[in-house]
Write an enzyme that holds these catalytic residues in place. Structure first.
Site, PDB file in Angstrom:
ATOM      1  N   LYS A 216      73.986 105.414  51.168  1.00 50.54           N
ATOM      2  CA  LYS A 216      73.036 104.548  50.474  1.00 50.54           C
ATOM      3  C   LYS A 216      73.734 103.985  49.246  1.00 50.54           C
ATOM      4  O   LYS A 216      73.892 104.659  48.229  1.00 50.54           O
ATOM      5  CB  LYS A 216      71.781 105.308  50.024  1.00 50.54           C
ATOM      6  CG  LYS A 216      70.676 104.334  49.592  1.00 50.54           C
ATOM      7  CD  LYS A 216      69.664 104.924  48.646  1.00 50.54           C
ATOM      8  CE  LYS A 216      70.046 104.850  47.199  1.00 50.54           C
ATOM      9  NZ  LYS A 216      70.208 103.491  46.641  1.00 50.54           N
ATOM     10  N   GLU A 219      71.219  99.972  45.097  1.00 49.13           N
ATOM     11  CA  GLU A 219      70.442  98.792  45.491  1.00 49.13           C
ATOM     12  C   GLU A 219      70.799  97.592  44.617  1.00 49.13           C
ATOM     13  O   GLU A 219      70.381  96.476  44.880  1.00 49.13           O
ATOM     14  CB  GLU A 219      68.933  99.085  45.408  1.00 49.13           C
ATOM     15  CG  GLU A 219      68.366  99.366  44.029  1.00 49.13           C
ATOM     16  CD  GLU A 219      68.609 100.792  43.534  1.00 49.13           C
ATOM     17  OE1 GLU A 219      69.373 101.528  44.154  1.00 49.13           O
ATOM     18  OE2 GLU A 219      68.020 101.150  42.482  1.00 49.13           O
ATOM     19  N   CYS A 324      81.959 105.836  33.965  1.00 49.69           N
ATOM     20  CA  CYS A 324      81.567 107.195  33.567  1.00 49.69           C
ATOM     21  C   CYS A 324      82.673 107.852  32.764  1.00 49.69           C
ATOM     22  O   CYS A 324      82.457 108.862  32.118  1.00 49.69           O
ATOM     23  CB  CYS A 324      81.238 108.027  34.787  1.00 49.69           C
ATOM     24  SG  CYS A 324      82.669 108.232  35.842  1.00 49.69           S
TER      25      CYS A 324
HETATM   26  P1  NAD Z   1      71.294 105.895  38.845  1.00 47.62           P
HETATM   27  O1  NAD Z   1      71.115 107.358  38.698  1.00 47.62           O
HETATM   28  O2  NAD Z   1      70.250 105.008  38.299  1.00 47.62           O
HETATM   29  O3  NAD Z   1      71.416 105.520  40.407  1.00 47.62           O
HETATM   30  C1  NAD Z   1      72.322 106.209  41.240  1.00 47.62           C
HETATM   31  C2  NAD Z   1      71.731 106.264  42.639  1.00 47.62           C
HETATM   32  O4  NAD Z   1      70.558 107.087  42.634  1.00 47.62           O
HETATM   33  C3  NAD Z   1      71.300 104.907  43.161  1.00 47.62           C
HETATM   34  O5  NAD Z   1      71.669 104.797  44.519  1.00 47.62           O
HETATM   35  C4  NAD Z   1      69.799 104.895  42.973  1.00 47.62           C
HETATM   36  O6  NAD Z   1      69.129 104.143  43.954  1.00 47.62           O
HETATM   37  C5  NAD Z   1      69.416 106.356  43.084  1.00 47.62           C
HETATM   38  N1  NAD Z   1      68.305 106.733  42.201  1.00 47.62           N
HETATM   39  C6  NAD Z   1      68.071 106.285  40.951  1.00 47.62           C
HETATM   40  N2  NAD Z   1      66.999 106.908  40.413  1.00 47.62           N
HETATM   41  C7  NAD Z   1      66.551 107.750  41.353  1.00 47.62           C
HETATM   42  C8  NAD Z   1      65.479 108.695  41.394  1.00 47.62           C
HETATM   43  N3  NAD Z   1      64.671 108.878  40.352  1.00 47.62           N
HETATM   44  N4  NAD Z   1      65.303 109.406  42.524  1.00 47.62           N
HETATM   45  C9  NAD Z   1      66.121 109.255  43.569  1.00 47.62           C
HETATM   46  N5  NAD Z   1      67.161 108.379  43.580  1.00 47.62           N
HETATM   47  C10 NAD Z   1      67.379 107.646  42.496  1.00 47.62           C
HETATM   48  O7  NAD Z   1      72.722 105.546  38.245  1.00 47.62           O
HETATM   49  P2  NAD Z   1      73.335 104.096  38.011  1.00 47.62           P
HETATM   50  O8  NAD Z   1      72.615 103.449  36.873  1.00 47.62           O
HETATM   51  O9  NAD Z   1      73.442 103.368  39.281  1.00 47.62           O
HETATM   52  O10 NAD Z   1      74.818 104.474  37.556  1.00 47.62           O
HETATM   53  C11 NAD Z   1      75.181 104.736  36.230  1.00 47.62           C
HETATM   54  C12 NAD Z   1      75.213 106.216  35.961  1.00 47.62           C
HETATM   55  O11 NAD Z   1      76.096 106.839  36.880  1.00 47.62           O
HETATM   56  C13 NAD Z   1      75.750 106.550  34.582  1.00 47.62           C
HETATM   57  O12 NAD Z   1      74.981 107.585  34.038  1.00 47.62           O
HETATM   58  C14 NAD Z   1      77.162 107.021  34.855  1.00 47.62           C
HETATM   59  O13 NAD Z   1      77.694 107.911  33.899  1.00 47.62           O
HETATM   60  C15 NAD Z   1      76.990 107.684  36.165  1.00 47.62           C
HETATM   61  N6  NAD Z   1      78.244 107.779  36.878  1.00 47.62           N
HETATM   62  C16 NAD Z   1      78.860 108.984  36.883  1.00 47.62           C
HETATM   63  C17 NAD Z   1      80.084 109.117  37.491  1.00 47.62           C
HETATM   64  C18 NAD Z   1      80.785 110.435  37.482  1.00 47.62           C
HETATM   65  O14 NAD Z   1      81.718 110.585  38.245  1.00 47.62           O
HETATM   66  N7  NAD Z   1      80.375 111.389  36.650  1.00 47.62           N
HETATM   67  C19 NAD Z   1      80.683 108.011  38.114  1.00 47.62           C
HETATM   68  C20 NAD Z   1      80.012 106.792  38.111  1.00 47.62           C
HETATM   69  C21 NAD Z   1      78.780 106.692  37.481  1.00 47.62           C
END
Ligand code: NAD
Length: 546
Positions: A216, A219, A324
């Site tokens: 997935k 989006e 990140c």
């Molecule tokens: P996000 O958590 O909003 O979304 C990530 C995924 O989870 C998406 O596919 C989204 O559809 C899904 N999602 C979002 N909220 C959800 C919920 N409540 N329930 C179920 N699924 C849900 O993250 P983002 O904004 O896309 O990415 C940025 C974040 O990712 C930052 O916090 C960044 O630090 C982190 N990140 C971490 C790493 C790492 O390796 N530690 C790498 C890249 C990004």
């Protein structure tokens, strides 16, 4: 152009025609033809298909999310909330494909991995261009996004060595062999900031270890993952082995709850990650979850000043701070606090603009909400006593077509302390918070008290201080004169503490261990029994096999 991706088949076709497309859809970008500029508000958005059984499938969903080009806020594409039937179809497809993919010889799976890696390299600019359009980062940075994923795909080609069994003759004529077997269907839930790298952190290893996948993508940026799956199919990955579904919470909940899915790999923010980790673990699944971060760079007075400034500004403001592993906190030790003026002077020279513009150093933020959040954190931190030494708010590139873009130019806040929003929250924007301390011990204490543990960096010319620091710092990825110390895939991505939930990290040895389960086979072929014609008597005591 991405809006033409549906090839000659127009999205304005009747529902009847759309049904027919279920088997005939294809991506219109190709290795040699892909977007090189922003779309206009008049361009028709591209309707992102799902990928099931190696076919691009037009969703029957009535719910579609707009994907905006962050530089213009024009809608470039749409992505569906996959329907229940489509989610079922994708999981069933991966489940059905598993036994025969598991039983495909490792040498054949390795052959597919070699072709997949070659195709990724060949299509790098195509994937990068879609990333620029949907995610906003600069083209060269998007090439880096693909390259870091490609490196995992290349490392996965070593699976014939990495998956070798262990065996030992444990007793006379008795041998124990330990093999690692695939788990089954693995779901991968990805964030917006690395549309190619993060799906590729797990996908190549899922494939070579004999698992099947339901991915997935975020989006907000599904385009890169679509191309990656097309390439996997071209490389020889059989139908059903990789599938892509789309959507938000409903999709994630299905992936967590469906008993056919054996493991979940997640990368994203804290809220979703904790939810997925806790719910998935409670249902007995393996989960690895990389979460948010707050990465510090500590500079000691003996560091080479200009080298430090260049490294810092690249790591803090590159990708508009949406990595990140971006450096979001600078910890100046002692007199290095006097270097901030020069840091700010150089940061102000970085060019914020369109990702397609070769002169841009950083692009826009992903959406207006991220911009508003960053601006409110800056404002609140100033109210709490921080000094704004470089203010990137309100920046707009000269070209009027970017008037509605989510731009924030490099911003630097000094006088930051724990308790201020700029220190306590992950801003995920080109905002650098500067904390002054007097000693390396104070720097270590500050960082170890921060809940996150993704990355940290120390700039110094002293090996002794570097040694002192690395032994005491409680962060998973440490850089010495390296601002973004993400290991290449012969190692693993070892974020720790609040930045990771699970036991086994992404890629490297840990990644393979996560995706496989051990099985031991103990076999006795007694040579002695041929000579002696010995028949063992029944024994009811615990076998100790001496
Ligand atoms: P996000 O958590 O909003 O979304 C990530 C995924 O989870 C998406 O596919 C989204 O559809 C899904 N999602 C979002 N909220 C959800 C919920 N409540 N329930 C179920 N699924 C849900 O993250 P983002 O904004 O896309 O990415 C940025 C974040 O990712 C930052 O916090 C960044 O630090 C982190 N990140 C971490 C790493 C790492 O390796 N530690 C790498 C890249 C990004």
């Amino acid at each position: 152009m991405l809006s033409k991706v549906l090839k000659s088949r127009s999205i304005r076709s009747s529902t009847q025609k759309l049904m027919r497309y279920k088997t005939t859809l294809s991506l219109s970008s190709t290795t040699t033809s892909y977007p090189t500029q922003h779309t206009t508000a008049q361009d028709e958005p591209y309707f992102t298909p799902s990928f099931i059984d190696n076919k691009f499938v037009k969703s029957d969903s009535t719910e579609w999310f707009d994907i905006h080009d962050p530089a213009t806020n024009n809608v470039v594409s749409k992505v569906p909330q996959s329907t229940d039937a489509e989610l079922e179809e994708a999981i069933a497809s991966a489940h059905k494909a598993f036994p025969s993919w598991r039983d495909t010889s490792i040498i054949k799976r390795q052959g597919v991995a070699f072709k997949f890696a070659a195709l990724l390299r060949e299509n790098m600019d195509r994937i990068a261009s879609v990333i620029v359009l949907e995610q906003g980062k600069t083209f060269v940075d998007a090439q880096g996004d693909v390259t870091r994923g490609l490196q995992v795909a290349e490392a996965a080609c070593n699976i014939t060595n990495d998956l070798k069994a262990e065996s030992l003759e444990v007793s006379t004529d008795m041998e124990t062999k330990m093999v690692r077997e695939p788990l089954g269907v693995v779901a991968s839930i990805c964030p917006f900031n690395f549309p190619a790298m993060v799906p590729l952190w797990s996908l190549p290893l899922i494939l070579v270890t004999g698992n099947t996948a339901v991915i997935k993508p975020s989006e907000r940026v599904p385009g890169a993952a679509m191309i990656i799956c097309e390439l996997a199919a071209q490389a020889g990955v059989p139908p059903g082995v990789i599938n892509i579904v789309h959507g938000k919470h409903a999709t994630v909940n299905k992936l967590i709850e469906d008993p056919r899915i054996k493991a979940l790999t997640f990368v994203g923010g804290d809220k979703a990650g904790k939810y997925i980790y806790e719910k998935g673990s409670a249902l007995g699944k393996r989960v690895q979850a990389n979460l948010g971060a707050k990465n510090h760079l500590v500079v000691l007075p003996d560091a080479p000043k200009q080298q430090f400034i260049n490294a810092l500004n690249g790591a803090a403001f590159g990708a508009a701070g949406q990595r990140c592993m971006a450096i979001s906190v600078l910890v100046t030790v002692g007199k290095t606090r006097e270097w901030i003026e020069d840091v700010a002077k150089d940061a102000s020279k970085l060019i914020t603009g369109s990702g397609f513009d070769k002169s841009s150093d950083l692009g826009p933020l992903i959406n207006p909400e991220s911009l508003t959040k960053a601006e409110s954190i800056i404002e609140d931190s100033v109210k709490a006593g921080a000094n704004l030494v470089l203010d990137g708010r309100g920046f707009r590139p000269d070209d009027a077509k970017f008037a509605k873009g989510n731009f924030l130019a490099p911003t630097i806040l000094t006088g930051i302390k724990p308790g201020m929003r700029a220190y306590d929250e992950e801003i995920f924007a080109p905002v650098l918070s500067v904390v002054n301390v007097d000693t390396i011990d104070e720097a270590i204490e500050l960082i170890n008290n921060n809940p996150y543990g993704n990355g940290v960096s120390l700039f110094t010319q002293s090996g002794a201080y570097a040694q002192y620091f690395t032994k005491r710092i409680d962060v998973g990825q440490v850089g010495i004169n390296v601002p973004i110390p993400v290991p290449l895939p012969m190692f693993s991505f070892t974020g720790s503490r609040g930045s990771f939930l699970g036991d086994l990290n992404f890629y490297g040895k840990a990644g393979i261990t996560f995706l496989t389960k051990p099985k031991t086979i103990t076999a006795a072929w007694k040579v002695q029994s041929i000579a002696d014609d010995e028949i063992l008597k029944p024994s009811t005591s615990m076998p100790i096999q001496q």
